[in-house]
Design an enzyme around this catalytic site. Structure first.
Site, PDB file in Angstrom:
ATOM      1  N   HIS C  60       0.831  -1.195   0.000  1.00 34.08           N
ATOM      2  CA  HIS C  60       0.000   0.000   0.000  1.00 34.08           C
ATOM      3  C   HIS C  60       0.865   1.244   0.000  1.00 34.08           C
ATOM      4  CE1 HIS C  60       0.156   1.396   4.287  1.00 34.08           C
ATOM      5  NE2 HIS C  60       0.320   0.123   4.578  1.00 34.08           N
ATOM      6  N   ASP C 162       5.797   2.975   6.856  1.00 36.38           N
ATOM      7  CA  ASP C 162       4.544   2.228   6.686  1.00 36.38           C
ATOM      8  C   ASP C 162       3.742   2.973   5.619  1.00 36.38           C
ATOM      9  OD1 ASP C 162       2.114   0.978   6.838  1.00 36.38           O
ATOM     10  OD2 ASP C 162       1.680   1.566   8.891  1.00 36.38           O
ATOM     11  N   GLU C 192      -5.273   1.665   2.271  1.00 35.37           N
ATOM     12  CA  GLU C 192      -5.103   0.529   3.184  1.00 35.37           C
ATOM     13  C   GLU C 192      -5.347   0.971   4.611  1.00 35.37           C
ATOM     14  OE1 GLU C 192      -2.855  -2.322   5.838  1.00 35.37           O
ATOM     15  OE2 GLU C 192      -2.691  -0.152   5.673  1.00 35.37           O
ATOM     16  N   GLU C 193      -4.866   2.141   4.939  1.00 39.63           N
ATOM     17  CA  GLU C 193      -4.903   2.610   6.331  1.00 39.63           C
ATOM     18  C   GLU C 193      -6.321   2.890   6.833  1.00 39.63           C
ATOM     19  OE1 GLU C 193      -2.493   2.509   8.301  1.00 39.63           O
ATOM     20  OE2 GLU C 193      -0.648   2.615   7.153  1.00 39.63           O
ATOM     21  N   ASP C 215       4.294  -5.398   3.566  1.00 45.45           N
ATOM     22  CA  ASP C 215       3.924  -4.304   4.459  1.00 45.45           C
ATOM     23  C   ASP C 215       4.933  -4.281   5.607  1.00 45.45           C
ATOM     24  OD1 ASP C 215       2.489  -2.262   5.709  1.00 45.45           O
ATOM     25  OD2 ASP C 215       0.557  -3.271   5.481  1.00 45.45           O
ATOM     26  N   HIS C 301       3.391   4.373  12.802  1.00 40.53           N
ATOM     27  CA  HIS C 301       2.421   5.477  12.818  1.00 40.53           C
ATOM     28  C   HIS C 301       2.918   6.722  13.565  1.00 40.53           C
ATOM     29  CE1 HIS C 301      -1.422   3.181  11.411  1.00 40.53           C
ATOM     30  NE2 HIS C 301      -0.373   2.952  10.656  1.00 40.53           N
TER      31      HIS C 301
END
Lengths: 367, 348, 338
Positions: C60, C162, C192-193, C215, C301
């Protein structure tokens, strides 16, 4: 991809003893979500004598096909019971060889303290679930339930051997043999939803003695406990006119309002609510009355937590039903039910299948 | 008035029959094809056009209750269907089941509650429906387990061009699309009135699967929290501020082409409009956009104060402006004003 | 690799607004593949044609961010989250919008920092009032962390590792993949998130024989970390399970035995919370056997996500070798029961 089944001539139906023996076999077989191949084999051995063809899809759902007597364009009925069970999965090998783990599916960590487990590593290992002993904890700590992070699996081996045999990802289940209780009651692990598998089997057996024009696809689904995953793809593949999930539901117990439970031994629970096609729900009730099969009504106000949730919204929408076996202590190793409910549910489904004709199917999208 | 008929009718998720009947009566003469599916979604199709195949969607269902048990006294135990704040329920009139048996939602009288109880919200476990009967037997003659229960309310005009009533979410969307469907567009249009949105966006995905449109437009009703005690930033939408275009919610992110399409059309036609200023809660738009290999989907809503209660308020100007905006957007699509193709490069 | 990762990490691409990253990836791959296309969910497909197995590999390209919901009279921007952002981590961050406008995140007066929520925060882009603010940023505009990549030895720190680290691995694998009969679809997925949305529509479109996701994953090697046997620098992981997928046992085994055979360091991963694109892919249509190769990543994140270059290089090796081998689907997935 379909495999023809070699059918040996048979002249017997399932007796109580047969069902109990079958349940013992499948409940004691491991089949944690995503890793159902072992229990699938046991199920196949029993089911093949009652069906014409079998296939397994790419996620592992096993579909047993029983041909109907209709000439052409036969109605297609899918029955789904999930064969996966909840379990434990190793996340980390700690110093000293203790294994930390997570739950696969919903597990109450308080119910697994002090249980024996079977660990399916490179070799099959015996182990126990350990926690800090009460002598070393204070009153406040003892007042609280164990969390899964507080627990570990102990297989009594040194760390280096544990690392070789039980890498992260290794699965474990609680060790539990089926327990025969008073009357027709039994307790075992994984009756959620191997009881449903037994219902499917009794239904196929009943169908041997009934005329049915519809084609039947009895599916042992995978990965229900982690989010009704198998039923979604199985239904997509089968493209049925009607899909009926067979699962377990909460039996009565102290402290829970009557209207939120069903009674053990009083017949299968038939669900009504938005997740269920009204005509399928009504027809099940009608046939239960007609054939004097005991039943109970269960009302679910939204989506159910069963394969029915996935079946209904597959492709352009599937008319869905749900038949449940009342059971106490769900998601523990002592799930308890009455065998008679399984037999009655099997009979009801068989009569339902026999009653489905073109007219009924054509009426399903007519509101 | 169609909107009044639609909002006063009962149609809790899973039991949308009455709404279907009204819409069938209203629209059957205007469609080339009318059909329902296994879940009860209602489809009207008409037109050809060279342009993209369009799906219009609004959900028929409303929140409500369902009968799950009887007390010996004849009182009914209920569970919630869809997201209702328990605190809204007490002391409301309802109707139960196919025969529309009237009842009220009761709770222990405040006089009999302990001081500590009085401060707490009354939860559904402590509420029941009273049909005025004296026994379980009597109750069972009138209603059955699994009967749906709808809050009942009249729709009336009020204030400055406003309506008070229930179930504007999403009968206002149904009314807007029904009226628009009667008009002619140079497009292959299927209007779908979906079921079971309030219990998890159940109807729209399967409807989009069977239609397989190129583009979908969802008309919803959304919260307007422009009331005393709420900061400007938390108003979500403003009553009277025009159709609210959704940029993002819990199930959906609007593609830039869709935002441009709606905003530019509104500006061209001089339609007041606003953005929905909240990103939580999901809608049919999210489900539709995720169907098949992805469907280009737009979402516009009529602001509604006190949504999910039997006494909510909408503004008629907002309804008309939402309708004008959707009509404008459909005309732009018919004229080829929406680029559907995505880029493809053949390299070798 | 380092240069590529830096470029990708610093690019702007929150969920739903991935075009800038997509263009960058297109430029990297246009000389190596047969076809490149996009779809209306925002996915980018790079295809190597072939006659063998049809394999989809998803990485992603979207990152988490914040979306402007309201512009105050004094020019402050209120916002909501796009994906999993934490208010405590946002506080004091420098954020950037698609058009390059930069702002800093401030906080309302608060007695107890534990009570910090997104509603208490705002972005200050230095505008005097609403008029000046909306000339640069409108409601609905999305901002991401503004953060340059730094090297820390063999490890790289930056935002959006990420999953730009996964994108970089997939790009490199596609570039290095020369001889294969397999038909490979590298899909740089969108959204994706916010719920595995791009991979859901992409896998439906492609209906591949096999699905993969590349990922990042969490690690258990930092102080008081979650219970997990994954460390930074000990190789890419072969995923067993996360909250979205139980990887197909056969695919997992194939990855493991390939790594063993080729002497590629790898770790087995059981991720307790969180999901990845394989969660959507494996449930597409009639079910698609799927696996995941993850890159261990610390501080996921946050704007200081850290990955190890060796882990990435080994992920490229593992993926490239897997994709180049002849794969007979009938042999790999015979009906278990026949």
């Amino acid at each position: 991809m379909w495999n023809k089944v070699q059918v040996s001539p048979k002249n017997w139906g399932l007796s109580d003893l047969d069902i109990k023996r079958f349940l013992k076999d499948i409940c004691e077989a491991p089949g944690v979500s995503g890793y159902e191949h072992h229990v699938a084999k046991v199920i196949k051995a029993a089911f093949c004598q009652f069906c014409d063809e079998v296939r397994q899809d790419r996620l592992g759902n096993v579909v047993f096909y029983k041909k109907g007597t209709g000439e052409s364009n036969r109605p297609r009925i899918l029955l789904a019971a999930h064969m996966d069970e909840i379990g434990l999965m190793v996340t980390k090998v700690e110093e000293g060889g203790f294994l930390r783990f997570t739950a696969v599916g919903g597990i109450d960590p308080r119910t697994i303290v002090g249980q024996e487990v079977i660990l399916y590593g490179k070799e099959t290992l015996a182990g126990v679930i350990g926690a800090k002993p009460p002598h070393l904890t204070d009153d406040e700590e003892r007042g609280k339930g164990h969390k899964i992070e507080d627990l570990h699996i102990d297989v009594g081996l040194p760390e280096d051997q544990v690392r070789k045999l039980a890498a992260p990802g290794t699965l474990a289940v609680i060790r539990r043999e089926l327990i025969e209780l008073a009357g027709n009651s039994i307790a075992a692990k994984a009756l959620d939803d191997r009881a449903g598998i037994a219902v499917l089997l009794t239904c196929l057996d009943e169908l041997e003695r009934l005329q049915h024009s519809a084609d039947v696809y009895a599916v042992a689904t995978v990965q229900e406990e982690v989010g009704v995953r198998g039923a979604a793809v199985a239904t997509y593949g089968v493209v049925p006119d009607i899909g009926i999930a067979v699962d377990v539901t909460h039996g009565e117990m102290p402290g829970v309002p009557e209207h939120d439970v069903s009674y053990i031994g009083k017949g299968p629970a038939l669900t009504l609510g938005p997740n269920i096609h009204p005509k399928v729900g009504k027809e099940l009730v009608r046939l239960a009355k007609e054939y004097r099969i005991p039943y109970q009504i269960e009302v679910t106000p939204g989506v159910t937590g069963t394969d029915a949730r996935a079946i209904q919204v597959t492709r352009g929408g599937i008319a869905t039903g749900l038949v449940s076996i009342p059971l106490r202590y769900m998601h523990t190793s002592v799930e308890l039910l009455d065998l008679d409910d399984i037999k009655q549910a099997g009979r009801l489904l068989a009569h339902f299948i026999a009653a489905v004709d073109h007219e009924f199917v054509e009426g399903l999208p007519c509101y | 008035m169609l909107l009044k008929r639609l909002t006063e009718a009962y149609g809790v998720s899973g039991d949308e029959g009455d709404i279907r009947d009204i819409l069938k009566e209203e629209l059957s003469g205007h469609a080339d094809e009318v059909y329902t599916d296994a879940l009860g979604n209602l489809f009207f199709r008409k037109g050809k056009g060279r342009g993209p195949k369009v799906m219009l969607a609004a959900h028929m269902d409303e929140i409500g209750l369902i009968v799950v048990g009887f007390e010996k006294s004849g009182l009914l135990r209920v569970h919630k269907v869809g997201g209702i704040d328990d605190r809204v329920l007490v002391s409301k009139p309802v109707v139960v089941g196919k025969n529309k048996v009237p009842g009220v939602i009761g709770a222990k009288a405040v006089h009999l509650q302990k001081p500590s109880e009085r401060k707490k919200a009354i939860k559904i476990e402590n509420l029941y429906i009273d049909l005025g009967v004296r026994s379980q037997d009597e109750a069972e003659k009138l209603v059955s387990l699994g009967d749906y229960v709808s809050l009942s309310a009249k729709t009336r005009e009020a204030g400055d061009n406003c309506l008070i009533g229930k179930a504007f979410d999403d009968r206002v969307g149904c009314a807007i699309l029904a009226e628009l469907f009667k008009e002619d567009f140079d497009l292959d249009i299927t209007a779908v009135f979906t079921v079971q949105e309030e219990v998890g966006l159940r109807g729209s995905g399967v409807a989009a699967y069977s239609i397989h449109p190129d583009v979908a437009i969802v008309v919803e009703s959304t919260s307007a929290s422009d009331v005393v005690g709420t900061k400007d930033a938390s108003h979500v939408t403003t009553l009277g501020g025009g159709p609210a275009i959704t940029l993002m919610d819990a199930s959906y992110i609007a593609p830039q082409v869709i935002i441009d399409l709606f905003v530019q059309t509104a500006e061209k036609l001089g339609i007041p409009h606003q953005f929905r200023r909240l990103t939580t809660s999901g809608t049919d738009a999210g489900k539709i956009a995720q169907t098949h290999a992805g469907i280009l989907t737009g979402l516009v809503s009529v602001p509604c104060r006190y949504i999910h209660s039997p006494a909510s308020i909408i503004n008629i100007n907002d309804v008309q402006n939402t309708s004008r905006l959707v009509k404008g957007v459909l005309n732009v699509i018919a004229e080829g004003g929406l680029t559907l193709e995505t880029t493809t490069e053949k390299i070798k | 690799m380092k240069q590529l990762l830096k470029k990708l990490s610093e690019a702007y691409g929150p969920s739903g607004r991935e075009e800038q990253v997509g263009r960058m990836i297109r430029d990297e791959l246009k000389d190596y593949v047969d076809e490149i296309y996009t779809d209306n969910t925002g996915n980018l497909y790079a295809v190597k044609k072939g006659t063998g197995a049809k394999i989809m590999v998803a990485a992603h390209m979207d990152e988490i961010g914040v979306i402007v919901t309201f512009v105050e009279e004094k020019g402050f921007l209120r916002f909501s989250n796009v994906g999993g952002v934490n208010p405590h981590i946002l506080l004091g961050q420098r954020m950037v919008f698609a058009n390059g406008t930069i702002g800093t995140i401030g906080m309302e007066k608060l007695d107890d920092i534990k009570k910090l929520t997104l509603e208490k925060l705002y972005i200050d882009i230095g505008a005097k009032d609403r008029e000046e603010a909306v000339a640069k940023v409108k409601v609905g505009d999305i901002a991401t962390y503004n953060r340059d990549v730094v090297e820390a030895g063999n490890r790289i720190i930056g935002k959006a590792m990420d999953n730009r680290a996964g994108c970089a691995v997939l790009i490199k694998a596609m570039q290095e993949l020369t001889k294969t009969d397999n038909e490979i679809y590298a899909v740089f997925t969108a959204q994706e998130e916010v719920g595995l949305r791009g991979s859901r529509t992409a896998s439906y479109r492609l209906n591949p024989d096999l699905g993969f996701a590349v990922d990042v994953t969490l690690v258990g090697d930092t102080p008081e970390a979650p219970t997990m046997d994954v460390s930074l620098g000990k190789g890419p992981t072969v995923k067993v399970k996360d909250a979205s997928v139980i990887c197909h046992p056969k695919v997992k085994e194939m990855l493991e035995s390939l790594a063993e055979k080729e002497n590629i360091p790898y770790q087995l991963e059981v991720l307790i919370a969180g999901g990845t694109d394989a969660g959507a892919i494996h449930l597409s249509r009639e079910g698609i056997p799927s696996g995941v190769i993850s890159i261990p990543c610390r501080y996921v994140h946050t704007p200081g996500e850290m990955v190890d270059l060796d882990d990435m290089a080994n992920a490229v090796r593992l993926l490239t070798l897997f994709l180049s081998q002849p794969l007979n689907m009938q042999e790999i997935f015979p009906c278990y029961l026949s």
